[in-house]
Scaffold this motif. Sequence first.
Motif, PDB file in Angstrom:
ATOM      1  N   ALA A 378      39.090  37.725  45.346  1.00  0.00           N
ATOM      2  CA  ALA A 378      38.593  37.462  43.996  1.00  0.00           C
ATOM      3  C   ALA A 378      38.799  38.648  43.054  1.00  0.00           C
ATOM      4  CB  ALA A 378      37.125  37.057  44.039  1.00  0.00           C
ATOM      5  N   ASP A 379      38.455  39.854  43.519  1.00  0.00           N
ATOM      6  CA  ASP A 379      38.572  41.030  42.650  1.00  0.00           C
ATOM      7  C   ASP A 379      40.028  41.328  42.299  1.00  0.00           C
ATOM      8  OD1 ASP A 379      35.852  41.363  42.599  1.00  0.00           O
ATOM      9  OD2 ASP A 379      35.810  42.917  44.137  1.00  0.00           O
ATOM     10  N   GLU A 380      40.914  41.149  43.281  1.00  0.00           N
ATOM     11  CA  GLU A 380      42.331  41.424  43.023  1.00  0.00           C
ATOM     12  C   GLU A 380      42.900  40.440  41.990  1.00  0.00           C
ATOM     13  OE1 GLU A 380      40.931  41.782  45.953  1.00  0.00           O
ATOM     14  OE2 GLU A 380      41.380  43.919  46.221  1.00  0.00           O
ATOM     15  N   LEU A 381      42.526  39.183  42.105  1.00  0.00           N
ATOM     16  CA  LEU A 381      43.083  38.178  41.206  1.00  0.00           C
ATOM     17  C   LEU A 381      42.499  38.260  39.803  1.00  0.00           C
ATOM     18  CD1 LEU A 381      43.297  35.031  43.518  1.00  0.00           C
ATOM     19  CD2 LEU A 381      45.088  36.674  42.949  1.00  0.00           C
ATOM     20  N   SER A 382      41.206  38.586  39.702  1.00  0.00           N
ATOM     21  CA  SER A 382      40.560  38.582  38.385  1.00  0.00           C
ATOM     22  C   SER A 382      40.639  39.931  37.675  1.00  0.00           C
ATOM     23  CB  SER A 382      39.085  38.185  38.530  1.00  0.00           C
ATOM     24  OG  SER A 382      38.378  39.170  39.285  1.00  0.00           O
ATOM     25  N   GLY A 383      40.759  41.010  38.433  1.00  0.00           N
ATOM     26  CA  GLY A 383      40.728  42.331  37.816  1.00  0.00           C
ATOM     27  C   GLY A 383      41.942  43.189  38.081  1.00  0.00           C
ATOM     28  N   LEU A 384      42.200  43.476  39.343  1.00  0.00           N
ATOM     29  CA  LEU A 384      43.276  44.404  39.699  1.00  0.00           C
ATOM     30  C   LEU A 384      44.644  43.920  39.226  1.00  0.00           C
ATOM     31  CD1 LEU A 384      44.230  46.916  41.449  1.00  0.00           C
ATOM     32  CD2 LEU A 384      44.716  45.223  43.218  1.00  0.00           C
ATOM     33  N   TYR A 385      44.990  42.684  39.537  1.00  0.00           N
ATOM     34  CA  TYR A 385      46.338  42.209  39.224  1.00  0.00           C
ATOM     35  C   TYR A 385      46.599  42.139  37.721  1.00  0.00           C
ATOM     36  CZ  TYR A 385      50.601  39.399  39.422  1.00  0.00           C
ATOM     37  OH  TYR A 385      51.893  38.940  39.269  1.00  0.00           O
ATOM     38  N   PRO A 386      45.699  41.568  36.918  1.00  0.00           N
ATOM     39  CA  PRO A 386      45.934  41.586  35.469  1.00  0.00           C
ATOM     40  C   PRO A 386      46.049  43.001  34.910  1.00  0.00           C
ATOM     41  CG  PRO A 386      44.249  39.973  36.008  1.00  0.00           C
ATOM     42  CD  PRO A 386      44.510  40.761  37.256  1.00  0.00           C
ATOM     43  N   ALA A 387      45.219  43.939  35.430  1.00  0.00           N
ATOM     44  CA  ALA A 387      45.288  45.329  34.960  1.00  0.00           C
ATOM     45  C   ALA A 387      46.610  45.964  35.357  1.00  0.00           C
ATOM     46  CB  ALA A 387      44.116  46.122  35.527  1.00  0.00           C
ATOM     47  N   TRP A 388      47.095  45.638  36.559  1.00  0.00           N
ATOM     48  CA  TRP A 388      48.379  46.168  37.038  1.00  0.00           C
ATOM     49  C   TRP A 388      49.518  45.663  36.168  1.00  0.00           C
ATOM     50  CZ3 TRP A 388      52.588  43.615  39.482  1.00  0.00           C
ATOM     51  CH2 TRP A 388      53.516  44.465  40.110  1.00  0.00           C
ATOM     52  N   LEU A 389      49.494  44.379  35.843  1.00  0.00           N
ATOM     53  CA  LEU A 389      50.527  43.819  34.974  1.00  0.00           C
ATOM     54  C   LEU A 389      50.532  44.521  33.613  1.00  0.00           C
ATOM     55  CD1 LEU A 389      50.064  39.979  35.643  1.00  0.00           C
ATOM     56  CD2 LEU A 389      51.969  41.414  36.421  1.00  0.00           C
ATOM     57  N   LYS A 390      49.352  44.687  33.053  1.00  0.00           N
ATOM     58  CA  LYS A 390      49.233  45.313  31.735  1.00  0.00           C
ATOM     59  C   LYS A 390      49.690  46.772  31.774  1.00  0.00           C
ATOM     60  CE  LYS A 390      45.885  46.207  28.028  1.00  0.00           C
ATOM     61  NZ  LYS A 390      44.465  46.042  27.602  1.00  0.00           N
ATOM     62  N   LYS A 391      49.290  47.488  32.811  1.00  0.00           N
ATOM     63  CA  LYS A 391      49.639  48.910  32.937  1.00  0.00           C
ATOM     64  C   LYS A 391      51.145  49.126  32.937  1.00  0.00           C
ATOM     65  CE  LYS A 391      49.178  52.856  36.088  1.00  0.00           C
ATOM     66  NZ  LYS A 391      48.545  53.352  37.333  1.00  0.00           N
ATOM     67  N   HIS A 392      51.856  48.255  33.628  1.00  0.00           N
ATOM     68  CA  HIS A 392      53.299  48.436  33.769  1.00  0.00           C
ATOM     69  C   HIS A 392      54.110  47.579  32.794  1.00  0.00           C
ATOM     70  CE1 HIS A 392      52.910  50.967  37.339  1.00  0.00           C
ATOM     71  NE2 HIS A 392      52.018  50.112  37.790  1.00  0.00           N
ATOM     72  N   GLY A 393      53.408  46.849  31.933  1.00  0.00           N
ATOM     73  CA  GLY A 393      54.103  46.044  30.952  1.00  0.00           C
ATOM     74  C   GLY A 393      54.829  44.857  31.533  1.00  0.00           C
ATOM     75  N   PHE A 394      54.303  44.337  32.652  1.00  0.00           N
ATOM     76  CA  PHE A 394      54.957  43.183  33.289  1.00  0.00           C
ATOM     77  C   PHE A 394      54.383  41.887  32.720  1.00  0.00           C
ATOM     78  CE2 PHE A 394      55.147  46.025  37.280  1.00  0.00           C
ATOM     79  CZ  PHE A 394      56.319  46.616  36.843  1.00  0.00           C
ATOM     80  N   SER A 395      55.190  40.859  32.711  1.00  0.00           N
ATOM     81  CA  SER A 395      54.693  39.525  32.365  1.00  0.00           C
ATOM     82  C   SER A 395      54.084  38.879  33.592  1.00  0.00           C
ATOM     83  CB  SER A 395      55.846  38.656  31.831  1.00  0.00           C
ATOM     84  OG  SER A 395      56.773  38.407  32.881  1.00  0.00           O
ATOM     85  N   LYS A 396      53.374  37.784  33.415  1.00  0.00           N
ATOM     86  CA  LYS A 396      52.752  37.100  34.540  1.00  0.00           C
ATOM     87  C   LYS A 396      53.786  36.404  35.409  1.00  0.00           C
ATOM     88  CE  LYS A 396      48.165  36.362  32.596  1.00  0.00           C
ATOM     89  NZ  LYS A 396      47.102  35.352  32.297  1.00  0.00           N
ATOM     90  N   LYS A 397      54.930  36.106  34.880  1.00  0.00           N
ATOM     91  CA  LYS A 397      55.982  35.418  35.649  1.00  0.00           C
ATOM     92  C   LYS A 397      56.951  36.404  36.271  1.00  0.00           C
ATOM     93  CE  LYS A 397      54.527  31.272  34.687  1.00  0.00           C
ATOM     94  NZ  LYS A 397      54.035  30.351  35.716  1.00  0.00           N
TER      95      LYS A 397
END
Length: 397
Positions: A378-397
């Motif tokens: 739950a924590d990885e999907l709701s917090g860690l992963y979105p923050a990781w995407l944002k940090k590195h400028g990645f899109s969700k796809k």
Amino acid sequence: MKTFSLTSILRFSAMPVFFVAICAILLRADDALQPIDVSAFVDSAHHWRNVHGSSDNPLKPRPGHPSYKPEQVREIAANVLLFQCDNGGWPKNYDMCAILNDEEKAAVLSIKNRKTVTFDNETTHSQVAYLAKAYAQIKEPAYRDACVRGLDFMLSAQLPGGGFPQRWPDPEGYHAYITFNDRVMVGILTVLRDAGNGVNGFAWLDTARREKCRNAQERGTACILACQYRNAKGELVAWGQQHDPKTLLPAKGRGFELPSLCAQDTPEIIRYLAGFEQPAPEIIAAIRAGVAWLEQSKITGIRVEEFNSTPVKFRFHDTDIDRRVVNDPSAPPIWARMYEMETNRPMFCGRDQKKVYAFAEVDRDRRTGYDWYGYWPADELSGLYPAWLKKHGFSKK
């Protein structure tokens, strides 16, 4: 740091006031110590205090056995030194924070020459990490020396393919497999990454060992990537609890731990991989694939309910409750611990080693003594992963 008693300070009462003040500061030196996180010791402490059945454990807890508080760094560090075996590792299922009497300390000394020790239940790498932080604060040479011995032991346990087994040296059976269960791989590699970078207490570590730790961590990370399972379609998905060091495929652990994909260990691996500041393309691909599998594997509309039942004693635990799955449309997403590798169907198993697909078909021993469902990702999907995407400028796809 040398400490002074109040009596010794008073002997200097005829000295200048500033000297007495300096001595008083030294007397309060331990009060200024920063508490060191002991959460990594909790798993082993739980097994020592609440899980019975081990015949080779010479130290048993007393009823209501007292514990040191996290701010009692010297006392906890003394315990960590006491439990360290001659080969540099630590035995599992003891409480590093337990307050021990002389008889109990003697019992610990009786296992000092134990040859095969473990990384199971967050053991050895947690003690090494604690001692590094304790030495960074207190500069007690014994902490540094024990920490280095522990690091050297960890480095010696790395398998040719870069993985780490559950036990070392001379592991047998599933203990010799590359182990993700109970944070073996992730715990070791996190400490090696910290040691190699000189952070989280390791700023004092010598250059040669830092380099060894960096090399071992790189090999271990490559092993993690190689172990990520590809399904029949060739898609990267998730990781198992333990993997065969030759084939790198998920492998059988204990009798009720069949080869499978694991929703408990996969998010911890993703968290470790997300810790790289400049992730390589293969790390990015592994994280994305693992997250996609977790999203695909979540279960909605159910929860696990505990209810009172007839008290019973099993080999490793006593219980007066039972568990069942109930329908609940309002329940948050939940995950099974194990999924079949090709069908991705939740699976369960009892001590009879027979695979079943319904939680109710698991024997009560394993229903109440093992976590078959949980909210681990739950924590990885709701917090860690979105923050990781944002940090590195990645899109969700």
